[in-house]
Design a protein around this motif. Structure first.
Motif, PDB file in Angstrom:
ATOM      1  N   ARG A  53      41.951-108.064 -15.076  1.00 29.49           N
ATOM      2  CA  ARG A  53      41.625-108.745 -16.332  1.00 29.49           C
ATOM      3  C   ARG A  53      41.177-107.733 -17.381  1.00 29.49           C
ATOM      4  NH1 ARG A  53      43.183-112.346 -19.696  1.00 29.49           N
ATOM      5  NH2 ARG A  53      41.548-112.906 -21.138  1.00 29.49           N
ATOM      6  N   LEU A  54      40.367-106.776 -16.984  1.00 30.23           N
ATOM      7  CA  LEU A  54      39.898-105.737 -17.895  1.00 30.23           C
ATOM      8  C   LEU A  54      41.082-104.971 -18.479  1.00 30.23           C
ATOM      9  CD1 LEU A  54      37.487-104.144 -19.094  1.00 30.23           C
ATOM     10  CD2 LEU A  54      37.550-102.742 -17.046  1.00 30.23           C
ATOM     11  N   ASP A  55      42.028-104.637 -17.652  1.00 31.42           N
ATOM     12  CA  ASP A  55      43.225-103.918 -18.089  1.00 31.42           C
ATOM     13  C   ASP A  55      44.002-104.742 -19.118  1.00 31.42           C
ATOM     14  OD1 ASP A  55      44.955-101.750 -18.099  1.00 31.42           O
ATOM     15  OD2 ASP A  55      45.950-102.297 -16.227  1.00 31.42           O
ATOM     16  N   ILE A  56      44.199-106.018 -18.853  1.00 33.70           N
ATOM     17  CA  ILE A  56      44.938-106.904 -19.756  1.00 33.70           C
ATOM     18  C   ILE A  56      44.205-107.076 -21.085  1.00 33.70           C
ATOM     19  CG2 ILE A  56      45.664-109.305 -20.097  1.00 33.70           C
ATOM     20  CD1 ILE A  56      46.268-109.304 -17.027  1.00 33.70           C
ATOM     21  N   VAL A  57      42.913-107.336 -21.014  1.00 29.03           N
ATOM     22  CA  VAL A  57      42.111-107.546 -22.233  1.00 29.03           C
ATOM     23  C   VAL A  57      42.117-106.288 -23.088  1.00 29.03           C
ATOM     24  CG1 VAL A  57      39.743-107.904 -23.047  1.00 29.03           C
ATOM     25  CG2 VAL A  57      40.687-109.370 -21.268  1.00 29.03           C
ATOM     26  N   HIS A  58      41.965-105.148 -22.454  1.00 32.59           N
ATOM     27  CA  HIS A  58      41.968-103.873 -23.170  1.00 32.59           C
ATOM     28  C   HIS A  58      43.300-103.679 -23.900  1.00 32.59           C
ATOM     29  CE1 HIS A  58      42.309 -99.303 -23.101  1.00 32.59           C
ATOM     30  NE2 HIS A  58      41.358 -99.571 -23.982  1.00 32.59           N
ATOM     31  N   GLN A  59      44.403-103.938 -23.225  1.00 28.10           N
ATOM     32  CA  GLN A  59      45.715-103.791 -23.858  1.00 28.10           C
ATOM     33  C   GLN A  59      45.894-104.797 -24.990  1.00 28.10           C
ATOM     34  OE1 GLN A  59      49.083-103.605 -21.238  1.00 28.10           O
ATOM     35  NE2 GLN A  59      50.542-103.676 -22.918  1.00 28.10           N
ATOM     36  N   ASN A  60      45.485-106.035 -24.781  1.00 25.91           N
ATOM     37  CA  ASN A  60      45.609-107.057 -25.829  1.00 25.91           C
ATOM     38  C   ASN A  60      44.785-106.701 -27.064  1.00 25.91           C
ATOM     39  OD1 ASN A  60      47.359-108.535 -24.242  1.00 25.91           O
ATOM     40  ND2 ASN A  60      45.808-109.982 -23.561  1.00 25.91           N
ATOM     41  N   MET A  61      43.611-106.112 -26.846  1.00 28.26           N
ATOM     42  CA  MET A  61      42.778-105.689 -27.961  1.00 28.26           C
ATOM     43  C   MET A  61      43.505-104.619 -28.781  1.00 28.26           C
ATOM     44  SD  MET A  61      38.974-103.979 -27.955  1.00 28.26           S
ATOM     45  CE  MET A  61      39.603-102.390 -27.436  1.00 28.26           C
ATOM     46  N   HIS A  62      44.089-103.654 -28.080  1.00 20.51           N
ATOM     47  CA  HIS A  62      44.840-102.605 -28.776  1.00 20.51           C
ATOM     48  C   HIS A  62      46.053-103.172 -29.506  1.00 20.51           C
ATOM     49  CE1 HIS A  62      43.150 -98.601 -27.984  1.00 20.51           C
ATOM     50  NE2 HIS A  62      42.649 -99.138 -26.875  1.00 20.51           N
ATOM     51  N   ASP A  63      46.756-104.089 -28.879  1.00 20.25           N
ATOM     52  CA  ASP A  63      47.934-104.687 -29.520  1.00 20.25           C
ATOM     53  C   ASP A  63      47.550-105.400 -30.816  1.00 20.25           C
ATOM     54  OD1 ASP A  63      49.468-103.755 -27.403  1.00 20.25           O
ATOM     55  OD2 ASP A  63      49.644-105.711 -26.425  1.00 20.25           O
ATOM     56  N   ALA A  64      46.446-106.127 -30.794  1.00 16.83           N
ATOM     57  CA  ALA A  64      46.009-106.864 -31.988  1.00 16.83           C
ATOM     58  C   ALA A  64      45.613-105.910 -33.106  1.00 16.83           C
ATOM     59  CB  ALA A  64      44.850-107.794 -31.631  1.00 16.83           C
ATOM     60  N   ILE A  65      44.879-104.883 -32.780  1.00 20.37           N
ATOM     61  CA  ILE A  65      44.422-103.980 -33.839  1.00 20.37           C
ATOM     62  C   ILE A  65      45.579-103.139 -34.363  1.00 20.37           C
ATOM     63  CG2 ILE A  65      43.641-101.887 -32.623  1.00 20.37           C
ATOM     64  CD1 ILE A  65      41.759-103.885 -35.345  1.00 20.37           C
ATOM     65  N   ARG A  66      46.544-102.812 -33.500  1.00 19.26           N
ATOM     66  CA  ARG A  66      47.733-102.090 -33.971  1.00 19.26           C
ATOM     67  C   ARG A  66      48.494-102.953 -34.985  1.00 19.26           C
ATOM     68  NH1 ARG A  66      49.687-100.900 -29.592  1.00 19.26           N
ATOM     69  NH2 ARG A  66      51.066-102.663 -29.252  1.00 19.26           N
ATOM     70  N   ALA A  67      48.628-104.233 -34.704  1.00 22.10           N
ATOM     71  CA  ALA A  67      49.309-105.137 -35.639  1.00 22.10           C
ATOM     72  C   ALA A  67      48.575-105.186 -36.976  1.00 22.10           C
ATOM     73  CB  ALA A  67      49.422-106.535 -35.032  1.00 22.10           C
ATOM     74  N   ILE A  68      47.259-105.260 -36.932  1.00 22.56           N
ATOM     75  CA  ILE A  68      46.463-105.310 -38.162  1.00 22.56           C
ATOM     76  C   ILE A  68      46.626-104.020 -38.956  1.00 22.56           C
ATOM     77  CG2 ILE A  68      44.105-105.347 -39.073  1.00 22.56           C
ATOM     78  CD1 ILE A  68      43.433-107.254 -36.681  1.00 22.56           C
ATOM     79  N   CYS A  69      46.460-102.884 -38.295  1.00 19.94           N
ATOM     80  CA  CYS A  69      46.548-101.600 -38.997  1.00 19.94           C
ATOM     81  C   CYS A  69      47.951-101.350 -39.541  1.00 19.94           C
ATOM     82  CB  CYS A  69      46.125-100.460 -38.067  1.00 19.94           C
ATOM     83  SG  CYS A  69      44.349-100.377 -37.818  1.00 19.94           S
ATOM     84  N   THR A  70      48.964-101.737 -38.803  1.00 16.57           N
ATOM     85  CA  THR A  70      50.337-101.565 -39.275  1.00 16.57           C
ATOM     86  C   THR A  70      50.557-102.348 -40.559  1.00 16.57           C
ATOM     87  OG1 THR A  70      51.135-101.191 -37.020  1.00 16.57           O
ATOM     88  CG2 THR A  70      52.765-101.872 -38.650  1.00 16.57           C
TER      89      THR A  70
END
Length: 115
Positions: A53-70
């Motif tokens: 779960r930690l691995d998934i949440v960590h990746q999802n957090m990065h995916d969301a912030i990458r979308a925002i920054c892009t």
């Protein structure tokens, strides 16, 4: 905290962040991601389901912030749904890490190394 500061600078100032924010594999490039990858096997011995779960949440957090920054770097406003995902996953990540810390400390207290 350094990672969050770079993300904030991207959102507020339009400053391009490093690869540990924009790269599709950013979750494996950030400091925590590198540490987690090195220690994942041992951590899974404590609680494999929580570590997954930690691995998934960590990746999802990065995916969301990458979308925002892009979006921000392209001159468009960020998407509120991405911000919601980022906030939720960041909060869950912090909680999972607190649980992990407790589990690691409890495990260490049960093992008396030879003196």
């Amino acid at each position: 905290m350094g990672w969050v500061r770079r993300v904030l600078r991207c959102a507020v100032l339009g400053t391009p962040p490093s690869d540990d924010v924009l790269d599709p594999l950013a979750h494996s490039l950030c400091r925590f991601g590198r540490w987690f990858a090195l220690n994942k096997r041992n951590l899974e011995k404590l609680d494999a389901q929580k570590m997954q779960r930690l691995d998934i949440v960590h990746q999802n957090m990065h995916d969301a912030i990458r979308a925002i920054c892009t979006e921000m770097l392209a001159g468009r406003g960020g998407n509120s749904a991405d911000l919601d995902v980022f906030e939720q996953t960041q909060s869950e990540l912090v909680n999972l890490l607190a649980e992990l810390k407790t589990r690691v400390l409890a495990n260490a207290a049960r093992h008396d190394p030879p003196t």
